[in-house]
Write an enzyme that holds these catalytic residues in place. Structure first.
Site, PDB file in Angstrom:
ATOM      1  N   ARG A 150       0.856  -1.184   0.000  1.00 36.19           N
ATOM      2  CA  ARG A 150       0.000   0.000   0.000  1.00 36.19           C
ATOM      3  C   ARG A 150       0.887   1.227   0.000  1.00 36.19           C
ATOM      4  O   ARG A 150       1.790   1.343   0.824  1.00 36.19           O
ATOM      5  CB  ARG A 150      -0.918   0.049   1.224  1.00 36.19           C
ATOM      6  CG  ARG A 150      -1.478   1.462   1.446  1.00 36.19           C
ATOM      7  CD  ARG A 150      -2.524   1.577   2.517  1.00 36.19           C
ATOM      8  NE  ARG A 150      -3.769   0.965   2.086  1.00 36.19           N
ATOM      9  CZ  ARG A 150      -4.949   1.220   2.657  1.00 36.19           C
ATOM     10  NH1 ARG A 150      -5.032   2.050   3.677  1.00 36.19           N
ATOM     11  NH2 ARG A 150      -6.036   0.625   2.226  1.00 36.19           N
ATOM     12  N   HIS A 178      -7.511   0.995  -6.190  1.00 36.17           N
ATOM     13  CA  HIS A 178      -7.709   0.237  -4.942  1.00 36.17           C
ATOM     14  C   HIS A 178      -8.495  -1.031  -5.293  1.00 36.17           C
ATOM     15  O   HIS A 178      -9.656  -1.190  -4.900  1.00 36.17           O
ATOM     16  CB  HIS A 178      -8.465   1.113  -3.942  1.00 36.17           C
ATOM     17  CG  HIS A 178      -8.442   0.606  -2.529  1.00 36.17           C
ATOM     18  ND1 HIS A 178      -7.680  -0.484  -2.120  1.00 36.17           N
ATOM     19  CD2 HIS A 178      -9.106   1.037  -1.410  1.00 36.17           C
ATOM     20  CE1 HIS A 178      -7.873  -0.683  -0.828  1.00 36.17           C
ATOM     21  NE2 HIS A 178      -8.732   0.209  -0.381  1.00 36.17           N
ATOM     22  N   GLN A 235     -10.520  -3.435  -2.803  1.00 36.69           N
ATOM     23  CA  GLN A 235     -11.745  -2.830  -2.267  1.00 36.69           C
ATOM     24  C   GLN A 235     -12.944  -3.116  -3.193  1.00 36.69           C
ATOM     25  O   GLN A 235     -14.057  -3.384  -2.732  1.00 36.69           O
ATOM     26  CB  GLN A 235     -11.540  -1.317  -2.124  1.00 36.69           C
ATOM     27  CG  GLN A 235     -12.776  -0.555  -1.675  1.00 36.69           C
ATOM     28  CD  GLN A 235     -13.141  -0.787  -0.217  1.00 36.69           C
ATOM     29  OE1 GLN A 235     -12.296  -0.698   0.655  1.00 36.69           O
ATOM     30  NE2 GLN A 235     -14.406  -1.072   0.051  1.00 36.69           N
ATOM     31  N   ASP A 253     -16.705   8.544  -1.196  1.00 36.27           N
ATOM     32  CA  ASP A 253     -15.432   8.357  -0.490  1.00 36.27           C
ATOM     33  C   ASP A 253     -15.019   9.724   0.039  1.00 36.27           C
ATOM     34  O   ASP A 253     -15.611  10.759  -0.327  1.00 36.27           O
ATOM     35  CB  ASP A 253     -14.389   7.791  -1.478  1.00 36.27           C
ATOM     36  CG  ASP A 253     -13.023   7.544  -0.849  1.00 36.27           C
ATOM     37  OD1 ASP A 253     -12.937   7.434   0.394  1.00 36.27           O
ATOM     38  OD2 ASP A 253     -12.035   7.463  -1.605  1.00 36.27           O
ATOM     39  N   CYS A 300     -16.152   3.077   1.037  1.00 37.30           N
ATOM     40  CA  CYS A 300     -15.024   2.172   1.327  1.00 37.30           C
ATOM     41  C   CYS A 300     -14.556   2.314   2.770  1.00 37.30           C
ATOM     42  O   CYS A 300     -13.929   1.414   3.307  1.00 37.30           O
ATOM     43  CB  CYS A 300     -13.883   2.427   0.361  1.00 37.30           C
ATOM     44  SG  CYS A 300     -13.305   4.134   0.357  1.00 37.30           S
ATOM     45  N   ARG A 323     -14.158  -7.151   2.883  1.00 33.82           N
ATOM     46  CA  ARG A 323     -12.755  -6.954   2.499  1.00 33.82           C
ATOM     47  C   ARG A 323     -11.961  -8.234   2.794  1.00 33.82           C
ATOM     48  O   ARG A 323     -11.104  -8.647   2.020  1.00 33.82           O
ATOM     49  CB  ARG A 323     -12.130  -5.794   3.297  1.00 33.82           C
ATOM     50  CG  ARG A 323     -12.709  -4.424   3.063  1.00 33.82           C
ATOM     51  CD  ARG A 323     -12.570  -3.958   1.641  1.00 33.82           C
ATOM     52  NE  ARG A 323     -11.205  -4.071   1.123  1.00 33.82           N
ATOM     53  CZ  ARG A 323     -10.170  -3.275   1.465  1.00 33.82           C
ATOM     54  NH1 ARG A 323     -10.362  -2.274   2.281  1.00 33.82           N
ATOM     55  NH2 ARG A 323      -8.967  -3.457   0.953  1.00 33.82           N
TER      56      ARG A 323
HETATM   57  N1  NVA Z   1      -9.465   7.600  -1.394  1.00 34.12           N
HETATM   58  C1  NVA Z   1      -9.103   7.118  -0.085  1.00 34.12           C
HETATM   59  C2  NVA Z   1      -9.462   5.672   0.060  1.00 34.12           C
HETATM   60  C3  NVA Z   1      -9.210   5.082   1.419  1.00 34.12           C
HETATM   61  C4  NVA Z   1      -9.568   3.642   1.520  1.00 34.12           C
HETATM   62  C5  NVA Z   1      -7.620   7.352   0.164  1.00 34.12           C
HETATM   63  O1  NVA Z   1      -6.818   7.058  -0.723  1.00 34.12           O
HETATM   64  O2  NVA Z   1      -7.274   7.860   1.228  1.00 34.12           O
HETATM   65  N1   CP Z   2     -11.158   0.919   2.825  1.00 30.60           N
HETATM   66  C1   CP Z   2      -9.875   0.804   3.221  1.00 30.60           C
HETATM   67  O1   CP Z   2      -8.967   0.494   2.439  1.00 30.60           O
HETATM   68  O2   CP Z   2      -9.670   1.039   4.536  1.00 30.60           O
HETATM   69  P1   CP Z   2      -8.259   1.129   5.303  1.00 30.60           P
HETATM   70  O3   CP Z   2      -7.596   2.402   4.847  1.00 30.60           O
HETATM   71  O4   CP Z   2      -8.606   1.122   6.750  1.00 30.60           O
HETATM   72  O5   CP Z   2      -7.435  -0.066   4.896  1.00 30.60           O
END
Ligand code: NVA
Ligand code: CP
Length: 327
Positions: A106, A133, A136, A229, A270, A315
């Site tokens: 990540r 992502h 997800q 989101d 998400c 998830r």
């Molecule tokens: N768009 C958000 C998704 C988090 C799961 C981010 O990248 O922070």
């Molecule tokens: N939705 C999601 O990816 O959550 P986290 O950032 O907690 O992993």
């Protein structure tokens, strides 16, 4: 279906049949887990989770899914590996691939996870980049399938920042599975033109209709799913809040939006979500800008139409399907 040895970097790399297969495999694992049936099919294997951004769901999903499959899991937090500072991505990939059977990453650019995969001889899974992502989306689609009984032909509306990882990946996923996708956002927040073109080509084959509109009434009418989101994603500059709130407040998911969708519509996110003042950032934004709720109101978030916690649980089941089939 044989996915052994495959990376899972973005849904564009997977066929409609392969995506549907992963969702079906997740359904099977979920049923087994609920029935107390073990599936430790990868006993003795090891995987590593490399996080350059924080996480609750993705990290826990990989850890629990790994343990359920009989795998030992190592977690590297955003500050404790050498990657980037003292060691290149290519070297990190070759070191980790020598010890582990799979690598989750990540972080920031999609190019990083693609480079890791290029140099790794074991599967690499994308646990979120700025652009995509993909794990997800499998959870989202499993949740929709459980709720409606089918996916093809559903009307899906994404509200807000449609040009970042969630909007991009949902558009790709919908195009692949024949789900009608609407990005309901100001023009500057649509996914980039090249990705839209690619998805339009895919949609021709699957029958998905892709719509881009700044009109909330038009964008949410007849929707089966309303999705949103956060307005500012991990890694973005703090100043961004200044204009995001102004630009995206008209796209907040509130009861008026839900009423305009189908009566049977569900709300998805998400997570994490800013729907009240019970978070540090939520409080800071409230002090600075005077707003109490952001991308979704607390009323919608807590309503019977909201399936966000089923989605979060899924998830784990879907990530398990990815690990199980690619190792
Ligand atoms: N768009 C958000 C998704 C988090 C799961 C981010 O990248 O922070
Ligand atoms: N939705 C999601 O990816 O959550 P986290 O950032 O907690 O992993």
């Amino acid at each position: 279906m044989n996915l052994k040895g495959r990376d899972f970097l973005k849904l564009l790399d997977y066929t409609t049949e392969e995506i549907n297969y992963l969702i079906e495999l997740a359904e099977k694992f979920k049923k087994e887990k609920k029935a107390g049936i073990e599936h430790k099919i990868h006993k003795g294997k090891n995987i590593v989770l490399l996080f350059e951004k924080t996480s609750t769901r993705t990290r826990c999903a990989f850890e629990v899914a790994g343990h359920d499959l009989g795998i030992d899991v190592t977690y590297l937090d955003p500050s404790s590996s050498q990657m980037g500072n003292k060691e290149s991505i290519a070297d990190t990939a070759r070191v980790l691939a020598g010890m582990y059977d799979g690598i989750e990453y990540r972080g920031y650019g999609q190019s990083i996870v693609e480079e890791l995969a290029k140099y790794s001889k074991v599967p690499v899974w994308n646990g979120l980049t700025n652009e995509f992502h993909p794990t997800q989306i499998l959870a989202d689609f499993l949740t929709m399938k459980e709720h409606f009984g089918y996916l093809k032909g559903l009307n899906f509306t994404y509200m807000g920042d449609a040009g970042f990882n969630m909007g991009n990946s949902l558009m790709v996923g919908c195009a692949k599975l024949g789900i009608n996708f609407t990005a309901c956002a100001p023009k500057d927040y649509y996914p980039n033109e090249e990705l839209i073109k690619t998805c339009q080509e895919i949609a021709k084959e699957t029958g998905a209709k892709l719509t881009f509109t700044a009109d909330v009434n038009e964008g949410t009418k007849n929707a089966d799913v309303i999705y949103t989101d956060v307005w500012v994603s991990m890694g973005e500059a703090e100043e961004v809040w200044n204009y995001r709130i102004k630009d995206l407040m008209p796209y907040q998911v509130n009861s008026k939006v839900m009423k305009n969708a189908k009566e049977s519509a569900i709300f998805m996110h998400c997570l994490p979500a800013f729907h009240d003042l019970k978070t540090k950032i939520g409080k800071q934004i409230h002090e600075k800008y005077g707003i109490e709720e952001m991308e979704v109101t607390d009323e919608v978030f807590e309503s019977a139409q909201s399936v966000v916690f089923e989605e979060a649980e899924n998830r784990m089941h879907t990530i398990k399907a990815i690990i199980a089939s690619t190792l």
